[in-house]
Design a protein around this motif. Structure first.
Motif, PDB file in Angstrom:
ATOM      1  N   THR B  87       0.838  -1.063  -0.406  1.00 43.49           N
ATOM      2  CA  THR B  87      -0.241   0.154  -0.053  1.00 43.49           C
ATOM      3  C   THR B  87       1.197   1.120   0.087  1.00 43.49           C
ATOM      4  OG1 THR B  87      -0.222  -0.556   2.240  1.00 43.49           O
ATOM      5  CG2 THR B  87      -1.968  -1.411   1.179  1.00 43.49           C
ATOM      6  N   GLU B  88       2.181   0.737  -0.713  1.00 41.75           N
ATOM      7  CA  GLU B  88       2.641   1.920  -0.361  1.00 41.75           C
ATOM      8  C   GLU B  88       3.268   2.719  -1.789  1.00 41.75           C
ATOM      9  OE1 GLU B  88       6.121   2.295   3.474  1.00 41.75           O
ATOM     10  OE2 GLU B  88       5.872   0.234   2.557  1.00 41.75           O
ATOM     11  N   LYS B 143       2.343  -3.215   8.916  1.00 42.78           N
ATOM     12  CA  LYS B 143       3.509  -2.285   9.255  1.00 42.78           C
ATOM     13  C   LYS B 143       3.407  -0.770   9.863  1.00 42.78           C
ATOM     14  CE  LYS B 143       6.406   0.771   6.306  1.00 42.78           C
ATOM     15  NZ  LYS B 143       7.106   0.708   5.481  1.00 42.78           N
ATOM     16  N   VAL B 144       2.957  -0.503  10.686  1.00 48.04           N
ATOM     17  CA  VAL B 144       2.537   0.794  11.830  1.00 48.04           C
ATOM     18  C   VAL B 144       3.807   2.189  11.195  1.00 48.04           C
ATOM     19  CG1 VAL B 144       1.745   2.178  13.441  1.00 48.04           C
ATOM     20  CG2 VAL B 144       1.502  -0.772  13.041  1.00 48.04           C
ATOM     21  N   THR B 145       3.524   3.155  11.119  1.00 46.78           N
ATOM     22  CA  THR B 145       3.821   4.384  10.363  1.00 46.78           C
ATOM     23  C   THR B 145       3.623   5.481  11.186  1.00 46.78           C
ATOM     24  OG1 THR B 145       5.024   3.434   8.552  1.00 46.78           O
ATOM     25  CG2 THR B 145       5.531   5.190   8.898  1.00 46.78           C
ATOM     26  N   SER B 146       4.633   6.745  12.032  1.00 44.50           N
ATOM     27  CA  SER B 146       3.693   7.520  11.989  1.00 44.50           C
ATOM     28  C   SER B 146       3.560   8.577  10.781  1.00 44.50           C
ATOM     29  CB  SER B 146       5.263   8.188  12.937  1.00 44.50           C
ATOM     30  OG  SER B 146       4.283   9.449  13.401  1.00 44.50           O
ATOM     31  N   ALA B 147       1.925   9.695  10.696  1.00 44.84           N
ATOM     32  CA  ALA B 147       2.166   9.337   9.467  1.00 44.84           C
ATOM     33  C   ALA B 147       2.592  10.650   9.160  1.00 44.84           C
ATOM     34  CB  ALA B 147       0.893  10.364   9.540  1.00 44.84           C
ATOM     35  N   ASN B 148       3.490  11.754   9.227  1.00 47.59           N
ATOM     36  CA  ASN B 148       4.694  12.577   8.654  1.00 47.59           C
ATOM     37  C   ASN B 148       5.337  11.828   8.473  1.00 47.59           C
ATOM     38  OD1 ASN B 148       5.898  11.403  11.485  1.00 47.59           O
ATOM     39  ND2 ASN B 148       7.406  12.910  11.345  1.00 47.59           N
ATOM     40  N   THR B 149       6.065  10.433   8.467  1.00 45.48           N
ATOM     41  CA  THR B 149       7.567   9.545   7.047  1.00 45.48           C
ATOM     42  C   THR B 149       6.590   8.864   6.375  1.00 45.48           C
ATOM     43  OG1 THR B 149       7.373   8.265   9.066  1.00 45.48           O
ATOM     44  CG2 THR B 149       8.994  10.120   9.072  1.00 45.48           C
ATOM     45  N   ALA B 150       4.918   8.607   6.909  1.00 50.82           N
ATOM     46  CA  ALA B 150       3.934   7.529   5.542  1.00 50.82           C
ATOM     47  C   ALA B 150       4.337   7.933   4.181  1.00 50.82           C
ATOM     48  CB  ALA B 150       3.132   7.273   5.785  1.00 50.82           C
ATOM     49  N   ASN B 151       3.940   7.280   3.420  1.00 53.76           N
ATOM     50  CA  ASN B 151       4.167   7.670   1.848  1.00 53.76           C
ATOM     51  C   ASN B 151       3.361   8.518   1.204  1.00 53.76           C
ATOM     52  OD1 ASN B 151       4.943   7.040  -1.254  1.00 53.76           O
ATOM     53  ND2 ASN B 151       2.603   5.670  -0.884  1.00 53.76           N
ATOM     54  N   ASP B 152       1.630   8.319   2.252  1.00 52.98           N
ATOM     55  CA  ASP B 152       1.126   9.180   1.533  1.00 52.98           C
ATOM     56  C   ASP B 152      -0.009   9.291   2.960  1.00 52.98           C
ATOM     57  OD1 ASP B 152      -1.087  10.545   1.115  1.00 52.98           O
ATOM     58  OD2 ASP B 152      -1.792   9.180  -0.535  1.00 52.98           O
ATOM     59  N   SER B 158      -7.287  17.409   9.323  1.00 50.64           N
ATOM     60  CA  SER B 158      -6.551  19.319   9.877  1.00 50.64           C
ATOM     61  C   SER B 158      -5.027  19.089   9.457  1.00 50.64           C
ATOM     62  CB  SER B 158      -6.634  19.204  10.999  1.00 50.64           C
ATOM     63  OG  SER B 158      -6.056  18.321  12.139  1.00 50.64           O
ATOM     64  N   SER B 159      -4.106  19.667   9.700  1.00 49.16           N
ATOM     65  CA  SER B 159      -3.490  19.983   8.766  1.00 49.16           C
ATOM     66  C   SER B 159      -2.398  18.480   8.991  1.00 49.16           C
ATOM     67  CB  SER B 159      -2.359  20.607   9.469  1.00 49.16           C
ATOM     68  OG  SER B 159      -2.750  21.993   9.995  1.00 49.16           O
ATOM     69  N   ASN B 160      -1.291  18.015   7.597  1.00 46.02           N
ATOM     70  CA  ASN B 160      -0.629  17.138   7.503  1.00 46.02           C
ATOM     71  C   ASN B 160       0.285  17.289   8.866  1.00 46.02           C
ATOM     72  OD1 ASN B 160      -2.259  16.164   5.888  1.00 46.02           O
ATOM     73  ND2 ASN B 160      -0.037  16.860   4.098  1.00 46.02           N
ATOM     74  N   ASP B 161       0.912  15.947   8.735  1.00 44.46           N
ATOM     75  CA  ASP B 161       1.654  15.765  10.495  1.00 44.46           C
ATOM     76  C   ASP B 161       3.026  16.355  10.394  1.00 44.46           C
ATOM     77  OD1 ASP B 161      -0.237  14.580  12.445  1.00 44.46           O
ATOM     78  OD2 ASP B 161       0.503  13.206  12.813  1.00 44.46           O
ATOM     79  N   THR B 162       3.953  16.894  11.316  1.00 43.34           N
ATOM     80  CA  THR B 162       5.080  16.747  11.059  1.00 43.34           C
ATOM     81  C   THR B 162       5.818  16.616  11.938  1.00 43.34           C
ATOM     82  OG1 THR B 162       4.880  19.261  12.768  1.00 43.34           O
ATOM     83  CG2 THR B 162       3.861  19.203  10.119  1.00 43.34           C
ATOM     84  N   ASP B 204      -0.842  13.558  15.067  1.00 41.71           N
ATOM     85  CA  ASP B 204      -2.224  12.722  15.494  1.00 41.71           C
ATOM     86  C   ASP B 204      -2.104  12.031  14.725  1.00 41.71           C
ATOM     87  OD1 ASP B 204      -3.601  14.782  13.732  1.00 41.71           O
ATOM     88  OD2 ASP B 204      -4.577  15.350  15.015  1.00 41.71           O
ATOM     89  N   ALA B 205      -1.890  10.997  13.678  1.00 34.26           N
ATOM     90  CA  ALA B 205      -2.336  10.469  13.147  1.00 34.26           C
ATOM     91  C   ALA B 205      -1.149   9.081  12.605  1.00 34.26           C
ATOM     92  CB  ALA B 205      -2.974  11.471  11.311  1.00 34.26           C
ATOM     93  N   VAL B 206      -1.769   7.760  12.252  1.00 31.19           N
ATOM     94  CA  VAL B 206      -0.891   7.074  11.908  1.00 31.19           C
ATOM     95  C   VAL B 206      -1.895   6.420  11.031  1.00 31.19           C
ATOM     96  CG1 VAL B 206      -2.011   5.429  13.140  1.00 31.19           C
ATOM     97  CG2 VAL B 206       0.030   5.147  13.126  1.00 31.19           C
ATOM     98  N   VAL B 207      -0.312   5.898  10.116  1.00 27.83           N
ATOM     99  CA  VAL B 207      -0.691   4.807   8.570  1.00 27.83           C
ATOM    100  C   VAL B 207      -0.430   3.506   9.180  1.00 27.83           C
ATOM    101  CG1 VAL B 207      -0.256   4.526   5.764  1.00 27.83           C
ATOM    102  CG2 VAL B 207      -0.352   6.763   7.310  1.00 27.83           C
ATOM    103  N   ILE B 208      -1.095   2.410   8.834  1.00 33.12           N
ATOM    104  CA  ILE B 208      -1.105   1.297   8.615  1.00 33.12           C
ATOM    105  C   ILE B 208      -0.813   0.804   7.513  1.00 33.12           C
ATOM    106  CG2 ILE B 208      -1.624  -0.744   9.632  1.00 33.12           C
ATOM    107  CD1 ILE B 208      -2.643   1.837  11.281  1.00 33.12           C
ATOM    108  N   ASP B 209       0.773   0.140   7.231  1.00 40.37           N
ATOM    109  CA  ASP B 209       0.604  -0.314   5.507  1.00 40.37           C
ATOM    110  C   ASP B 209       0.410  -1.797   5.850  1.00 40.37           C
ATOM    111  OD1 ASP B 209       0.272   2.063   4.016  1.00 40.37           O
ATOM    112  OD2 ASP B 209       2.878   2.312   5.085  1.00 40.37           O
ATOM    113  N   PHE B 210      -0.363  -2.485   4.148  1.00 40.05           N
ATOM    114  CA  PHE B 210       0.546  -4.116   4.230  1.00 40.05           C
ATOM    115  C   PHE B 210       1.225  -4.330   3.096  1.00 40.05           C
ATOM    116  CE2 PHE B 210      -3.532  -2.403   6.463  1.00 40.05           C
ATOM    117  CZ  PHE B 210      -3.821  -3.603   7.531  1.00 40.05           C
ATOM    118  N   ASN B 211       1.242  -5.162   3.006  1.00 44.30           N
ATOM    119  CA  ASN B 211       2.615  -5.999   2.682  1.00 44.30           C
ATOM    120  C   ASN B 211       2.269  -7.162   2.386  1.00 44.30           C
ATOM    121  OD1 ASN B 211       4.477  -7.560   0.989  1.00 44.30           O
ATOM    122  ND2 ASN B 211       5.743  -5.040   1.048  1.00 44.30           N
ATOM    123  N   VAL B 212       1.991  -7.131   0.172  1.00 48.30           N
ATOM    124  CA  VAL B 212       1.528  -8.929   0.052  1.00 48.30           C
ATOM    125  C   VAL B 212       2.004  -9.871  -0.728  1.00 48.30           C
ATOM    126  CG1 VAL B 212      -0.955 -10.114  -0.512  1.00 48.30           C
ATOM    127  CG2 VAL B 212      -1.177  -8.348   1.297  1.00 48.30           C
TER     128      VAL B 212
END
Lengths: 86, 236
Positions: B87-88, B143-152, B158-162, B204-212
């Protein structure tokens, strides 16, 4: 004598109606007042949620693997529709 | 109307009196309950200054900005042994993967409350790689990624995370098999007593990506297979 009797009847009726009115008004006012206080109390309750948000959500991941009809793609830039037709 | 006796009138008077007394007692009693919780509220000022009190309650809330990830349908090219999807936005080329969707964003979850929270996840449905994909050596990881370093991270309310949104760092920040989530709930930030998922606008956000990984002999199905993930937030 008759007039006196009539006046007494009239007086009794007026008193009776007045007391009946007092009773009805008392009952009605108690009901209204009780409702008012009840609503006032519940509106002040700190157990009330102004914002009702979720603290649980669901997400779904989906996939479907279909049968390969035996076709082979050798070039990733190929137009898939053309490649598999005919 | 017949004559009303004095006894009747006295009786009615007594009824009116009783009702009035009872009503007064009930009403005053009701008013008294207001005092028990709201002593600071007064109907009349007793001094030149007044007191206004406001209590902002803790609010636990999360929002799923992206909650559906559909890899679509497709198959493995006959020249390849497997196909790797994620999903990246790095789906393998058509040489391996034919027809699947190229997803560029995982589940995006935002803490929209006003308090730090913990976040856990669990899975139901086809959670293991064998169930979701099948075949020889399939893989279904997350995998769990802090939104500020996620692909999208687009789509936040509100605002994107920094900055990093989980103060201790997100758990499972590298791809791990999903099967374990089928049997237990897993905390990805904080735990039952620690609440580290921030609520600040920029963290205030998190992204959970998947790999198959889909092997060439993966299960072929007539309909889509689903894995359903549940994310739950808690706070003090």
């Amino acid at each position: 004598m008759v007039n006196k009797r009539r006046n007494k009847d009239l007086s009794n009726r007026v008193v009776f109606m007045a007391i009946l009115l007092v009773v009805l008004v008392s009952v009605a006012s108690i009901g209204v007042y009780y409702n008012f206080l009840n609503n006032y109390n519940s509106n002040l309750s700190d157990g009330e949620n102004i914002f009702n948000n979720d603290n649980q959500i669901n997400g779904k991941v989906s996939i479907q693997i279909v049968k390969n009809e035996g076709k082979t793609i050798s070039d990733e830039n190929v137009n898939l529709n053309q490649n598999f037709e005919g | 109307m017949s004559d009303v006796s004095n006894k009747t009138i006295v009786g009615l008077l007594m009824v009116a009196l009783v009702i009035t007394v009872i009503g007064t007692i009930v009403s005053v009693g009701k008013m008294n309950t207001l005092n028990s919780g709201y002593l600071d509220l007064t109907g009349a000022a007793t001094s030149a200054s007044g007191t206004t009190t406001l209590q902002v309650d803790s609010n636990t809330a999360i929002v799923g900005v992206v909650t559906s990830l559909d890899f679509g349908n497709g198959f493995i090219n006959a020249t390849a042994s497997n196909c790797i999807l994620d999903t990246e936005g790095t789906r393998q080329s058509n040489v391996s993967c034919v027809g699947f969707n190229n997803l560029s964003q995982g589940f995006l979850i935002e803490n929209t409350g006003n308090s730090n929270i913990s976040l856990n996840m669990s899975c139901s449905g086809n959670c293991s790689a064998a169930e979701f994909i099948g075949g020889t050596n399939p893989s279904f990881t997350y995998k769990v990624t802090s939104a500020n370093t996620a692909n999208d991270q687009s789509g936040q309310s509100s605002s994107n995370d920094t900055g990093v949104s989980c103060e201790e760092g997100w758990h499972n920040s590298t791809y791990s098999e999903i099967g374990q989530l089928d049997v237990s709930t897993y905390y990805i930030c904080g735990d039952a007593t620690t609440f580290n998922f921030s609520y600040g606008d920029l963290v205030d956000a998190v992204v959970i990506d998947f790999n198959v990984t889909v092997p060439e002999d993966a299960n072929q199905t007539d309909s889509q297979l689903n894995a359903t993930f549940t994310f739950a937030a808690a706070s003090t």
